[in-house]
Scaffold this active site. Sequence first.
Site, PDB file in Angstrom:
ATOM      1  N   CYS A 170      65.223  57.291  36.063  1.00 35.28           N
ATOM      2  CA  CYS A 170      66.586  57.045  36.473  1.00 35.28           C
ATOM      3  C   CYS A 170      66.683  56.847  38.064  1.00 35.28           C
ATOM      4  CB  CYS A 170      67.260  58.428  36.031  1.00 35.28           C
ATOM      5  SG  CYS A 170      67.492  58.835  34.448  1.00 35.28           S
ATOM      6  N   LEU A 178      71.870  65.214  32.162  1.00 32.15           N
ATOM      7  CA  LEU A 178      70.694  66.019  31.912  1.00 32.15           C
ATOM      8  C   LEU A 178      69.468  65.726  32.714  1.00 32.15           C
ATOM      9  CD1 LEU A 178      68.399  64.479  30.078  1.00 32.15           C
ATOM     10  CD2 LEU A 178      69.850  64.872  28.273  1.00 32.15           C
ATOM     11  N   PHE A 234      67.743  69.970  45.976  1.00 32.20           N
ATOM     12  CA  PHE A 234      67.700  68.780  46.238  1.00 32.20           C
ATOM     13  C   PHE A 234      67.144  68.654  47.927  1.00 32.20           C
ATOM     14  CE2 PHE A 234      67.198  65.622  42.784  1.00 32.20           C
ATOM     15  CZ  PHE A 234      67.853  66.495  41.891  1.00 32.20           C
ATOM     16  N   VAL A 271      67.000  61.003  26.245  1.00 36.22           N
ATOM     17  CA  VAL A 271      68.363  61.398  25.895  1.00 36.22           C
ATOM     18  C   VAL A 271      68.923  61.483  24.534  1.00 36.22           C
ATOM     19  CG1 VAL A 271      71.001  60.294  26.523  1.00 36.22           C
ATOM     20  CG2 VAL A 271      68.905  60.152  28.353  1.00 36.22           C
ATOM     21  N   ARG A 296      57.124  57.807  33.782  1.00 33.09           N
ATOM     22  CA  ARG A 296      57.930  56.543  34.431  1.00 33.09           C
ATOM     23  C   ARG A 296      58.175  56.601  36.030  1.00 33.09           C
ATOM     24  NH1 ARG A 296      62.483  55.831  29.558  1.00 33.09           N
ATOM     25  NH2 ARG A 296      62.451  58.112  29.676  1.00 33.09           N
TER      26      ARG A 296
HETATM   27  N1  LIG Z   1      65.896  60.173  30.710  1.00 34.52           N
HETATM   28  C1  LIG Z   1      66.799  60.617  31.429  1.00 34.52           C
HETATM   29  O1  LIG Z   1      66.546  62.195  32.013  1.00 34.52           O
HETATM   30  C2  LIG Z   1      68.256  60.367  31.418  1.00 34.52           C
HETATM   31  C3  LIG Z   1      69.111  60.935  31.840  1.00 34.52           C
HETATM   32  C4  LIG Z   1      70.546  60.545  31.986  1.00 34.52           C
HETATM   33  C5  LIG Z   1      70.529  59.337  31.592  1.00 34.52           C
HETATM   34  N2  LIG Z   1      69.739  58.452  31.090  1.00 34.52           N
HETATM   35  C6  LIG Z   1      70.031  57.137  30.779  1.00 34.52           C
HETATM   36  O2  LIG Z   1      69.934  57.065  29.304  1.00 34.52           O
HETATM   37  C7  LIG Z   1      69.493  55.812  28.795  1.00 34.52           C
HETATM   38  C8  LIG Z   1      68.246  56.085  27.909  1.00 34.52           C
HETATM   39  O3  LIG Z   1      67.136  56.759  28.735  1.00 34.52           O
HETATM   40  P1  LIG Z   1      65.632  57.449  27.935  1.00 34.52           P
HETATM   41  O4  LIG Z   1      65.265  57.979  29.228  1.00 34.52           O
HETATM   42  O5  LIG Z   1      66.287  58.152  26.704  1.00 34.52           O
HETATM   43  O6  LIG Z   1      65.321  56.146  27.326  1.00 34.52           O
HETATM   44  P2  LIG Z   1      63.990  56.100  26.459  1.00 34.52           P
HETATM   45  O7  LIG Z   1      63.221  54.907  26.683  1.00 34.52           O
HETATM   46  O8  LIG Z   1      63.280  57.417  26.486  1.00 34.52           O
HETATM   47  O9  LIG Z   1      64.480  56.029  24.826  1.00 34.52           O
HETATM   48  C9  LIG Z   1      65.160  55.020  24.493  1.00 34.52           C
HETATM   49  C10 LIG Z   1      64.992  54.469  22.895  1.00 34.52           C
HETATM   50  O10 LIG Z   1      65.552  53.606  22.329  1.00 34.52           O
HETATM   51  C11 LIG Z   1      64.950  53.140  21.388  1.00 34.52           C
HETATM   52  N3  LIG Z   1      65.459  51.539  21.244  1.00 34.52           N
HETATM   53  C12 LIG Z   1      65.233  50.461  22.041  1.00 34.52           C
HETATM   54  N4  LIG Z   1      66.113  49.315  21.200  1.00 34.52           N
HETATM   55  C13 LIG Z   1      66.527  49.919  20.461  1.00 34.52           C
HETATM   56  C14 LIG Z   1      67.241  49.321  19.429  1.00 34.52           C
HETATM   57  N5  LIG Z   1      67.777  48.190  19.319  1.00 34.52           N
HETATM   58  N6  LIG Z   1      68.036  50.195  18.363  1.00 34.52           N
HETATM   59  C15 LIG Z   1      67.703  51.430  18.229  1.00 34.52           C
HETATM   60  N7  LIG Z   1      66.844  52.174  19.230  1.00 34.52           N
HETATM   61  C16 LIG Z   1      66.365  51.269  20.171  1.00 34.52           C
HETATM   62  C17 LIG Z   1      63.592  52.813  21.837  1.00 34.52           C
HETATM   63  O11 LIG Z   1      62.600  52.760  20.826  1.00 34.52           O
HETATM   64  C18 LIG Z   1      63.487  54.378  22.581  1.00 34.52           C
HETATM   65  O12 LIG Z   1      63.186  55.364  21.527  1.00 34.52           O
HETATM   66  C19 LIG Z   1      69.070  55.036  29.954  1.00 34.52           C
HETATM   67  O13 LIG Z   1      70.111  54.304  30.283  1.00 34.52           O
HETATM   68  C20 LIG Z   1      68.813  55.920  31.122  1.00 34.52           C
HETATM   69  O14 LIG Z   1      69.112  55.508  32.174  1.00 34.52           O
HETATM   70  C21 LIG Z   1      68.242  58.901  31.136  1.00 34.52           C
END
Ligand SMILES: NC(=O)c1ccc[n+]([C@@H]2O[C@H](COP(=O)([O-])OP(=O)(O)OC[C@H]3O[C@@H](n4cnc5c(N)ncnc54)[C@H](O)[C@@H]3O)[C@@H](O)[C@H]2O)c1
Length: 443
Positions: free
Chosen positions: A267, A157, A256, A11, A335
């Site tokens: 997610c 997204l 879906f 994200v 994941r």
């Molecule tokens: N992946 C998706 O499709 C999606 C879609 C919508 C919402 N979300 C939500 O968005 C959020 C993030 O999801 P994601 O898939 O991008 O996660 P991700 O695990 O891909 O990325 C998270 C990032 O945060 C970093 N991080 C951890 N602790 C940190 C800190 N203290 N300071 C700076 N960086 C730090 C990690 O190193 C990692 O790069 C979640 O809550 C998820 O539910 C995800």
Amino acid sequence: MKIAVVGTGYVGLVSGTCFAETGNQVTCIDIDQSKVDRLSSGEITIYEPGLEKIFNRNLKEGRLHFTTSLQDGIKDAVLIFLALPTPTGENGSADLKYILGVANDLGKILVPGDYKVIVDKSTVPVGTADKVRAAILASGGDQLTASFDIVSNPEFLREGAAVEDFMKPDRVVVGTSSERAQKVMQQLYEPFVRQGNPIIYMDEQSAELTKYAANSFLAVKISFMNEIAILCEKLGADVDMVRRGIGTDFRIGKHFLYPGLGYGGSCFPKDVQALSVSSKEAAYDFKILNAVIAVNKLQKEFFINKINNYYKGNLKGMKFAVWGLAFKPNTDDIREAPALEVIEQLLAGGATVTAFDPEAMPNVKKQTKLAIDFAPDQYTALTDADALIICTEWNEFRTPEYEKISTLLKSKTIFDGRNLYDPEKMKQLGFYYESIGREKVSI
Ligand SMILES: NC(=O)c1ccc[n+]([C@@H]2O[C@H](COP(=O)([O-])OP(=O)(O)OC[C@H]3O[C@@H](n4cnc5c(N)ncnc54)[C@H](O)[C@@H]3O)[C@@H](O)[C@H]2O)c1
């Protein structure tokens, strides 16, 4: 505008890059030094169609920066986005340690009078905006009270289409009680909604719940269709027909409605679980969600049982080719990928597995301990295998060279967890073919 994005995963990286694409100056912050180094040197860290091109352009044009320092990253930013993980915690609820940890750090470095809008983009339970505000004030003191606002801006997204979704969102949800923050958000998102899709303003709590409601509703659709598929098999109906029959009803919609191996990814599993727990904590038993979770678990078993039944429970010494490891096509994200559970069960039964996925193999090698072989292409995976098992509907699997499959497999047997092929055609080609919710094709 100057924007900081904390967390540079799926994200954070997409959001940061797309914000830069509309002319903003963006600094992405991550604690992972190697990720920051790779991104700073122009190496993209995730597979997402269309991302690399705009990432490179904005990096080259100096609008996209990466750092591990929160303090440097937020220095001149008006907006600070939190795109941090919210994994499943101990009791199934969302673990807020990353979000509240960063909120605590922000409290120590925000400067009174230097106004910032702190935006929660992570998927977080109702009440998190208040917790973030409280954590900042607890570490930074009450003199920060007027120096920041909190906004809940959940992200919708889809991995695999993330850039398109971000650049042209169906809607943008902005939850805030601050008019000042609302104006900043309006200015930021206007370029993304030029075609008229709405920015929907609401309170923080409603915005937080909107994201869980959206994902949970989609999970309901998936599990419902998976149960319809099971019923189709029992009653001799064809789920493809039923899907088309109901999907043309605009009240239902055609998306879906595809049965398969159950939902996976980073997610849906955690969000459905977290909403169920939130609901329980609010003294309400969310019955539909609990059923959705149970059905989703059963769906993988339903598919694995097909394989086990065919081999009469004896997989020892069998060799399987698995096509697809990512939780869905067009991503390298594994994941909660259903493929991994299917493979675990095959290995537990004493079989060996050779897998192929166009993008996800490096992540499986890095992130799991699965004792499997990886093939350089989809056909090599088939060599001497007893059957082909399809777990992800990548485009390249849709119209394969059936001749090649026939020649390379030891036995012309396919278990298709994604309904890619026409049973009639498989009959003509002489395959044993099992899919989901459709006629079983026996040789
Ligand atoms: N992946 C998706 O499709 C999606 C879609 C919508 C919402 N979300 C939500 O968005 C959020 C993030 O999801 P994601 O898939 O991008 O996660 P991700 O695990 O891909 O990325 C998270 C990032 O945060 C970093 N991080 C951890 N602790 C940190 C800190 N203290 N300071 C700076 N960086 C730090 C990690 O190193 C990692 O790069 C979640 O809550 C998820 O539910 C995800």
